[in-house]
Each structure stands twice: as structure tokens, then as C-alpha cells.
Design a protein around this motif. Structure first.
Motif, mmCIF file in Angstrom:
data_model
loop_
_atom_site.group_PDB
_atom_site.id
_atom_site.type_symbol
_atom_site.label_atom_id
_atom_site.label_comp_id
_atom_site.label_asym_id
_atom_site.label_seq_id
_atom_site.Cartn_x
_atom_site.Cartn_y
_atom_site.Cartn_z
ATOM 1 N N ILE A 146 0.858 -1.181 0.000
ATOM 2 C CA ILE A 146 0.000 0.000 0.000
ATOM 3 C C ILE A 146 0.899 1.237 0.000
ATOM 4 O O ILE A 146 2.108 1.132 0.232
ATOM 5 C CB ILE A 146 -0.944 0.008 1.222
ATOM 6 C CG1 ILE A 146 -0.168 -0.196 2.529
ATOM 7 C CG2 ILE A 146 -2.009 -1.082 1.091
ATOM 8 C CD1 ILE A 146 -1.048 -0.213 3.765
ATOM 9 N N PRO A 147 0.355 2.439 -0.280
ATOM 10 C CA PRO A 147 1.212 3.630 -0.431
ATOM 11 C C PRO A 147 2.157 3.879 0.729
ATOM 12 O O PRO A 147 3.316 4.267 0.539
ATOM 13 C CB PRO A 147 0.187 4.765 -0.585
ATOM 14 C CG PRO A 147 -1.015 4.109 -1.169
ATOM 15 C CD PRO A 147 -1.064 2.744 -0.563
ATOM 16 N N TRP A 148 1.686 3.662 1.957
ATOM 17 C CA TRP A 148 2.506 4.027 3.123
ATOM 18 C C TRP A 148 3.649 3.046 3.341
ATOM 19 O O TRP A 148 4.693 3.422 3.843
ATOM 20 C CB TRP A 148 1.608 4.118 4.355
ATOM 21 C CG TRP A 148 0.402 4.946 4.058
ATOM 22 C CD1 TRP A 148 0.372 6.252 3.652
ATOM 23 C CD2 TRP A 148 -0.963 4.503 4.067
ATOM 24 N NE1 TRP A 148 -0.922 6.655 3.423
ATOM 25 C CE2 TRP A 148 -1.764 5.607 3.676
ATOM 26 C CE3 TRP A 148 -1.594 3.296 4.385
ATOM 27 C CZ2 TRP A 148 -3.155 5.530 3.588
ATOM 28 C CZ3 TRP A 148 -2.979 3.219 4.301
ATOM 29 C CH2 TRP A 148 -3.737 4.322 3.905
ATOM 30 N N THR A 149 3.473 1.787 2.978
ATOM 31 C CA THR A 149 4.572 0.834 3.130
ATOM 32 C C THR A 149 5.634 1.079 2.058
ATOM 33 O O THR A 149 6.827 0.927 2.315
ATOM 34 C CB THR A 149 4.073 -0.625 3.046
ATOM 35 O OG1 THR A 149 3.358 -0.828 1.828
ATOM 36 C CG2 THR A 149 3.174 -0.950 4.222
ATOM 37 N N PHE A 150 5.192 1.444 0.845
ATOM 38 C CA PHE A 150 6.169 1.749 -0.198
ATOM 39 C C PHE A 150 6.894 3.061 0.083
ATOM 40 O O PHE A 150 8.022 3.270 -0.372
ATOM 41 C CB PHE A 150 5.477 1.832 -1.567
ATOM 42 C CG PHE A 150 5.347 0.502 -2.250
ATOM 43 C CD1 PHE A 150 6.463 -0.266 -2.542
ATOM 44 C CD2 PHE A 150 4.105 0.001 -2.593
ATOM 45 C CE1 PHE A 150 6.354 -1.493 -3.166
ATOM 46 C CE2 PHE A 150 3.974 -1.229 -3.222
ATOM 47 C CZ PHE A 150 5.102 -1.975 -3.504
ATOM 48 N N ASN A 157 8.475 -2.828 6.889
ATOM 49 C CA ASN A 157 8.933 -3.916 7.763
ATOM 50 C C ASN A 157 7.982 -4.150 8.929
ATOM 51 O O ASN A 157 7.624 -5.290 9.241
ATOM 52 C CB ASN A 157 10.340 -3.607 8.285
ATOM 53 C CG ASN A 157 11.389 -3.615 7.187
ATOM 54 O OD1 ASN A 157 11.238 -4.300 6.175
ATOM 55 N ND2 ASN A 157 12.446 -2.856 7.373
ATOM 56 N N LYS A 158 7.558 -3.074 9.590
ATOM 57 C CA LYS A 158 6.671 -3.219 10.747
ATOM 58 C C LYS A 158 5.298 -3.733 10.339
ATOM 59 O O LYS A 158 4.709 -4.595 11.013
ATOM 60 C CB LYS A 158 6.544 -1.875 11.470
ATOM 61 C CG LYS A 158 7.806 -1.443 12.201
ATOM 62 C CD LYS A 158 7.605 -0.112 12.906
ATOM 63 C CE LYS A 158 8.869 0.293 13.673
ATOM 64 N NZ LYS A 158 8.702 1.614 14.343
ATOM 65 N N THR A 159 4.772 -3.213 9.235
ATOM 66 C CA THR A 159 3.441 -3.621 8.786
ATOM 67 C C THR A 159 3.430 -5.085 8.353
ATOM 68 O O THR A 159 2.513 -5.843 8.697
ATOM 69 C CB THR A 159 2.963 -2.730 7.629
ATOM 70 O OG1 THR A 159 2.924 -1.366 8.066
ATOM 71 C CG2 THR A 159 1.584 -3.148 7.157
ATOM 72 N N ASN A 160 4.458 -5.485 7.607
ATOM 73 C CA ASN A 160 4.506 -6.885 7.159
ATOM 74 C C ASN A 160 4.805 -7.836 8.316
ATOM 75 O O ASN A 160 4.411 -9.007 8.270
ATOM 76 C CB ASN A 160 5.532 -7.051 6.043
ATOM 77 C CG ASN A 160 4.991 -6.618 4.698
ATOM 78 O OD1 ASN A 160 4.308 -7.372 4.017
ATOM 79 N ND2 ASN A 160 5.280 -5.381 4.309
ATOM 80 N N ARG A 161 5.476 -7.332 9.339
ATOM 81 C CA ARG A 161 5.718 -8.170 10.517
ATOM 82 C C ARG A 161 4.402 -8.485 11.226
ATOM 83 O O ARG A 161 4.119 -9.635 11.557
ATOM 84 C CB ARG A 161 6.685 -7.478 11.467
ATOM 85 C CG ARG A 161 7.134 -8.387 12.627
ATOM 86 C CD ARG A 161 8.111 -7.672 13.549
ATOM 87 N NE ARG A 161 9.294 -7.234 12.811
ATOM 88 C CZ ARG A 161 9.653 -5.963 12.652
ATOM 89 N NH1 ARG A 161 8.935 -5.006 13.204
ATOM 90 N NH2 ARG A 161 10.731 -5.651 11.969
ATOM 91 N N ILE A 162 3.585 -7.452 11.438
ATOM 92 C CA ILE A 162 2.314 -7.693 12.130
ATOM 93 C C ILE A 162 1.364 -8.510 11.256
ATOM 94 O O ILE A 162 0.621 -9.376 11.746
ATOM 95 C CB ILE A 162 1.651 -6.362 12.571
ATOM 96 C CG1 ILE A 162 0.485 -6.649 13.514
ATOM 97 C CG2 ILE A 162 1.171 -5.557 11.379
ATOM 98 C CD1 ILE A 162 -0.130 -5.394 14.130
ATOM 99 N N TYR A 211 2.458 5.864 9.385
ATOM 100 C CA TYR A 211 2.755 6.948 8.452
ATOM 101 C C TYR A 211 2.359 8.304 9.041
ATOM 102 O O TYR A 211 3.126 9.274 8.991
ATOM 103 C CB TYR A 211 2.010 6.708 7.140
ATOM 104 C CG TYR A 211 2.033 7.901 6.206
ATOM 105 C CD1 TYR A 211 3.187 8.244 5.504
ATOM 106 C CD2 TYR A 211 0.890 8.692 6.048
ATOM 107 C CE1 TYR A 211 3.204 9.337 4.654
ATOM 108 C CE2 TYR A 211 0.899 9.784 5.203
ATOM 109 C CZ TYR A 211 2.065 10.107 4.514
ATOM 110 O OH TYR A 211 2.077 11.191 3.681
ATOM 111 N N LYS A 212 1.142 8.367 9.608
ATOM 112 C CA LYS A 212 0.654 9.626 10.176
ATOM 113 C C LYS A 212 1.508 10.046 11.376
ATOM 114 O O LYS A 212 1.817 11.223 11.556
ATOM 115 C CB LYS A 212 -0.806 9.464 10.594
ATOM 116 C CG LYS A 212 -1.510 10.779 10.923
ATOM 117 C CD LYS A 212 -2.996 10.560 11.127
ATOM 118 C CE LYS A 212 -3.707 11.876 11.372
ATOM 119 N NZ LYS A 212 -3.187 12.621 12.537
ATOM 120 N N LYS A 213 1.888 9.074 12.194
ATOM 121 C CA LYS A 213 2.717 9.369 13.364
ATOM 122 C C LYS A 213 4.064 9.930 12.933
ATOM 123 O O LYS A 213 4.564 10.904 13.534
ATOM 124 C CB LYS A 213 2.910 8.092 14.177
ATOM 125 C CG LYS A 213 3.723 8.272 15.451
ATOM 126 C CD LYS A 213 3.846 6.964 16.205
ATOM 127 C CE LYS A 213 4.677 7.128 17.463
ATOM 128 N NZ LYS A 213 4.824 5.824 18.194
#
Length: 218
Positions: A146-150, A157-162, A211-213
């Protein structure tokens, strides 16, 4: 590259192997063959026997070609874990080799616990993919894309880990449901569907939160 092309050829051949069984059983097959069952194990979809016997392997073949070619020519292919790429390469042909024969045998009266079989396969696939998902780097075919992971490798890394942890946990729940042959339906909704939605939605919002943080710090 040559090795990858051989893989595409071999997996394509495996997708079509059920055609041999279709030829052997064709005269014994009913005119309408059940090809889809709901989570309660009730038939809710049929195909004419010619389409079920000879068309389904071609559907798996087309999916296999699309998947393998997309993996092979991904501009960010180096981000794909080799183990996960191998799993995806062989997933479609193995599914074809299991589900199509099971469908044909059931149509001639052989009893197969299709719901338990399906839940077991999906559970194992979730567990295996979830185990390797956190190891993937940014690419266009695997992972939470998704846009924020790219936008940020740390977010990826964090998103795919969870997401990977959720797939493993969800896979175990699905696998146990299939193994125990429980009626895995919650208020009329399939357990597989519920878990899949959670695996998609939670990492999506988690990635956006990261991303927002990060943006608010600037």
C-alpha cells in the motif's frame, strides 16, 4: 532466468495433470458436478461436467502463468524472499492436484470431507506464508503493498511483521477448525472470510497510523 522458466513449465504441467484423471473418469461423471461448497459443507455451485473436468485445470493453468510471470518480471524482485517465492510458485499447481481430483471423486460418490480439506489447506498456506512475510523487502508482488509501506522501508517492515504474525495465528485457527471438522461459521459468515478481512484491514490501518505518526513528527 532459465531455471525460473523451467519452473513455469513444470508447474504448468502439474496444473494440467488432473486432465488425465478427467479422461479416465469422464464416462462416470454426472452431467452437473458440484464445484463449490459453503462453510457448512453444503453445495452452492455446479458446473457442466465437461467444464469441470477439463476447464478447471485450464483455469489453474492461467492463474499459475499469471502468478509466476508476475513474480519473475517484478522490477523489485530482489525484495522477494526466495522461500516465499518458491511457495507461491508451487501453490497453484499443488492446489490443482488436490482439489480437482477431490471434486471429481466426490461427484462419483466417494466421500471426502471437502470442508475440512479446504480449511486445512488454507490454514497451512496462511501459516507458511505468514512465517516468511516479515522477511520480505519492498517489492510489487509480495507483502502488504500500500502507499505508506512503499513510502518508507520501516513502515513496510513493521506492517509486514504484524501481518505475518496475524497470518500465522489465523492459519492455526483455520487449521484447527478444519482438523476438528467443526462448523466454522459465525452468524452465517465463514471463519476464513472473517480472518482474511482482519488480516487485510488491521495491517492497513496500522500502516496508516505509522505513516501519520511519522509525518506529525516533522
Amino acid at each position: 532466468m532459465m531455471k525460473n522458466k523451467r519452473t513455469i513449465i513444470l508447474t504448468s504441467v502439474l496444473c494440467m495433470l488432473p486432465e488425465i484423471l478427467s479422461l479416465i473418469l469422464y464416462k462416470r461423471l454426472p452431467e452437473q458436478i458440484a464445484v463449490h461448497w459453503n462453510s457448512a459443507g453444503e453445495i452452492d455451485g455446479y458446473l457442466p461436467k465437461a467444464m469441470a473436468a477439463f476447464g478447471m485445470p485450464f483455469v489453474f493453468l492461467l492463474i499459475n502463468l499469471f502468478t509466476n510471470i508476475s513474480l519473475l518480471y517484478d522490477p523489485r524482485r530482489e525484495g522477494q524472499p526466495k522461500a516465499l517465492r518458491a511457495i507461491v510458485n508451487w501453490l497453484i499447481p499443488l492446489t490443482s492436484l488436490i482439489l480437482i481430483p477431490a471434486t471429481l471423486f466426490m461427484s462419483i460418490g466417494i466421500k471426502i470431507p471437502i470442508t475440512s480439506l479446504t480449511f486445512s489447506i488454507v490454514g497451512i498456506v496462511f501459516i507458511v506464508i505468514g512465517n516468511y512475510l516479515p522477511k520480505s523487502k519492498r517489492n510489487y508482488m509480495m507483502g502488504v503493498r500500500i502507499p505508506w509501506t512503499f513510502h518508507d522501508s520501516d513502515n513496510w517492515n513493521k506492517t509486514n511483521r504484524i501481518a505475518g504474525h496475524m497470518m500465522v495465528a489465523g492459519g492455526f485457527v483455520i487449521l484447527v477448525s478444519g482438523y476438528l471438522q467443526v462448523n466454522a461459521v459465525l452468524h452465517g459468515v465463514s471463519l476464513i472470510f472473517i480472518i482474511t478481512v482482519l488480516i487485510v484491514v488491521i495491517p492497513f490501518f496500522y500502516s496508516f497510523f505509522l505513516y501519520k505518526k511519522e509525518r506529525d513528527k516533522k
